[in-house]
Design an enzyme around this catalytic site. Structure first.
Site, PDB file in Angstrom:
ATOM      1  N   ASP A 163       1.050  -1.020   0.005  1.00 58.19           N
ATOM      2  CA  ASP A 163      -0.065   0.016  -0.078  1.00 58.19           C
ATOM      3  C   ASP A 163       0.726   1.226  -0.056  1.00 58.19           C
ATOM      4  O   ASP A 163       2.051   0.956   0.430  1.00 58.19           O
ATOM      5  CB  ASP A 163      -0.684  -0.051   1.143  1.00 58.19           C
ATOM      6  CG  ASP A 163      -2.018   0.877   0.941  1.00 58.19           C
ATOM      7  OD1 ASP A 163      -2.146   2.273   0.883  1.00 58.19           O
ATOM      8  OD2 ASP A 163      -3.249   0.268   0.945  1.00 58.19           O
ATOM      9  N   ASN A 209      -5.726  -5.029  -5.730  1.00 63.90           N
ATOM     10  CA  ASN A 209      -7.135  -4.371  -5.341  1.00 63.90           C
ATOM     11  C   ASN A 209      -7.013  -3.057  -5.064  1.00 63.90           C
ATOM     12  O   ASN A 209      -8.212  -2.269  -5.031  1.00 63.90           O
ATOM     13  CB  ASN A 209      -7.300  -5.055  -3.738  1.00 63.90           C
ATOM     14  CG  ASN A 209      -8.240  -4.427  -3.002  1.00 63.90           C
ATOM     15  OD1 ASN A 209      -9.423  -4.535  -3.270  1.00 63.90           O
ATOM     16  ND2 ASN A 209      -7.962  -3.662  -2.034  1.00 63.90           N
ATOM     17  N   TYR A 216     -14.566   6.197 -13.214  1.00 64.88           N
ATOM     18  CA  TYR A 216     -14.503   5.206 -12.440  1.00 64.88           C
ATOM     19  C   TYR A 216     -15.290   3.754 -13.194  1.00 64.88           C
ATOM     20  O   TYR A 216     -14.714   2.811 -13.232  1.00 64.88           O
ATOM     21  CB  TYR A 216     -15.317   5.304 -11.041  1.00 64.88           C
ATOM     22  CG  TYR A 216     -15.114   4.215 -10.066  1.00 64.88           C
ATOM     23  CD1 TYR A 216     -14.101   3.813  -9.266  1.00 64.88           C
ATOM     24  CD2 TYR A 216     -16.158   3.058  -9.939  1.00 64.88           C
ATOM     25  CE1 TYR A 216     -14.090   2.846  -8.525  1.00 64.88           C
ATOM     26  CE2 TYR A 216     -16.318   2.221  -9.080  1.00 64.88           C
ATOM     27  CZ  TYR A 216     -14.980   2.089  -8.280  1.00 64.88           C
ATOM     28  OH  TYR A 216     -14.919   0.894  -7.359  1.00 64.88           O
ATOM     29  N   LYS A 259     -13.181   0.358 -14.470  1.00 69.92           N
ATOM     30  CA  LYS A 259     -13.368  -0.941 -13.888  1.00 69.92           C
ATOM     31  C   LYS A 259     -14.025  -1.942 -14.868  1.00 69.92           C
ATOM     32  O   LYS A 259     -13.550  -3.094 -15.060  1.00 69.92           O
ATOM     33  CB  LYS A 259     -14.620  -0.709 -12.795  1.00 69.92           C
ATOM     34  CG  LYS A 259     -14.141  -0.227 -11.554  1.00 69.92           C
ATOM     35  CD  LYS A 259     -12.900  -0.928 -10.997  1.00 69.92           C
ATOM     36  CE  LYS A 259     -12.470  -0.369  -9.648  1.00 69.92           C
ATOM     37  NZ  LYS A 259     -11.298  -1.078  -8.724  1.00 69.92           N
ATOM     38  N   ILE A 273     -19.971  -2.066  -0.743  1.00 72.45           N
ATOM     39  CA  ILE A 273     -19.318  -2.498   0.560  1.00 72.45           C
ATOM     40  C   ILE A 273     -18.964  -1.615   1.754  1.00 72.45           C
ATOM     41  O   ILE A 273     -18.640  -0.360   1.169  1.00 72.45           O
ATOM     42  CB  ILE A 273     -18.129  -3.344   0.194  1.00 72.45           C
ATOM     43  CG1 ILE A 273     -18.416  -4.275  -1.048  1.00 72.45           C
ATOM     44  CG2 ILE A 273     -17.447  -4.288   1.317  1.00 72.45           C
ATOM     45  CD1 ILE A 273     -19.285  -5.459  -0.764  1.00 72.45           C
ATOM     46  N   THR A 279     -16.802   0.310   3.457  1.00 76.68           N
ATOM     47  CA  THR A 279     -15.423   0.505   3.573  1.00 76.68           C
ATOM     48  C   THR A 279     -15.212   2.003   3.605  1.00 76.68           C
ATOM     49  O   THR A 279     -15.946   2.694   3.372  1.00 76.68           O
ATOM     50  CB  THR A 279     -14.785   0.211   2.133  1.00 76.68           C
ATOM     51  OG1 THR A 279     -14.994   0.624   1.128  1.00 76.68           O
ATOM     52  CG2 THR A 279     -15.167  -1.433   2.054  1.00 76.68           C
TER      53      THR A 279
END
Length: 245
Positions: A34, A87, A153, A157, A186, A188
């Site tokens: 990261d 990810n 986005y 994707k 989700i 997050t």
């Protein structure tokens, strides 16, 4: 995953952290990658407190040298590279496509799409040296259908899914499987945005709830396991049924 090594990018929080923990729970040694050092080290601490093995490698997934060093760290420290979850991703905001700044377009595509390509570019050769492996890329429900207000986005994707399919076909005979997960909403840090109406999101989700990072992590680990040995070039929805509507 016993005696296997794993890389998870974007592992300082959310889905990445959950996947890194699940890999470690299954016995893998995990490279936590990261750009955010504090969060990445926190993930390592959590894994070690749970009895797993992990190390942090600060990585900018848009930088070729960083990604190369990330892969080298896995091979040098753990002996091989067996499974990967590419990810890392960002969301720059909600705007009509004609109002998007060029800098926002470039920044998002660099992380979300170029970052996955650079990962594959370096991960696949390392896996070829050891006879194969499994890679899962994080796409999104926005890679399967369109959404207004996040054109960059959505484009990124959709690109991840196309890249996943191409890579899965190119290396199918070499023992490398490449798949994608396509999460819906989700819980997050990325979805913790005041402009997102969670009640409205839940209303349009057949299962009538937000998903949890661990539910995506479970899908990633399954796709990387021998139980998914005949699955490749596939985008797997983890979205509570949203794209089936």
């Amino acid at each position: 995953m016993d005696s296997k090594s794993a890389i998870v990018t974007g592992a300082s929080s959310g889905i990445g952290r959950a996947t890194a923990r699940r890999f470690a729970e299954e016995g893998a040694s995990v490279v936590v990658a990261d750009l955010v050092e504090e969060g990445g080290n926190d993930t390592v601490d959590i894994i070690e407190d749970e009895g797993g093995e992990a190390m942090f490698v600060q990585t900018d997934v848009t930088n070729d040298d960083d990604v190369s060093k990330m892969v080298d760290a896995a091979v040098e420290n753990y002996g091989s590279l067996d499974v990967v979850h590419n990810n890392a991703g960002i969301l720059t905001g909600f705007d009509p496509l004609t109002d998007l700044d060029e800098s926002d377009w470039d920044a998002l595509l660099n992380v979300n799409l170029k970052g996955v390509w650079l990962g594959l570019k370096h991960e696949i050769p390392a896996m070829l040296e050891d006879g194969g492996g499994a890679i899962v890329n994080t796409a999104s429900e926005a890679g399967l259908v369109g959404f207004p207000g996040i054109a960059n986005y959505v484009a990124s994707k959709h690109g991840v899914i196309g890249l996943t399919r191409a890579a899965g076909l190119e290396y199918a005979e070499d023992g490398i499987r490449v798949n994608a997960v396509c999460p819906g909403p989700i819980e997050t840090p990325m979805t913790d945005d005041p402009s997102v109406d969670s009640k409205e999101v839940v209303e349009y989700t057949p299962m009538r709830r937000m998903g949890q990072p661990e539910e995506v992590a479970n899908a990633v680990v399954w796709l990387c396991s021998d139980e998914a040995s005949y699955v490749t070039a596939h985008p797997l929805s983890v979205d509570g049924g949203r794209v089936a509507q």
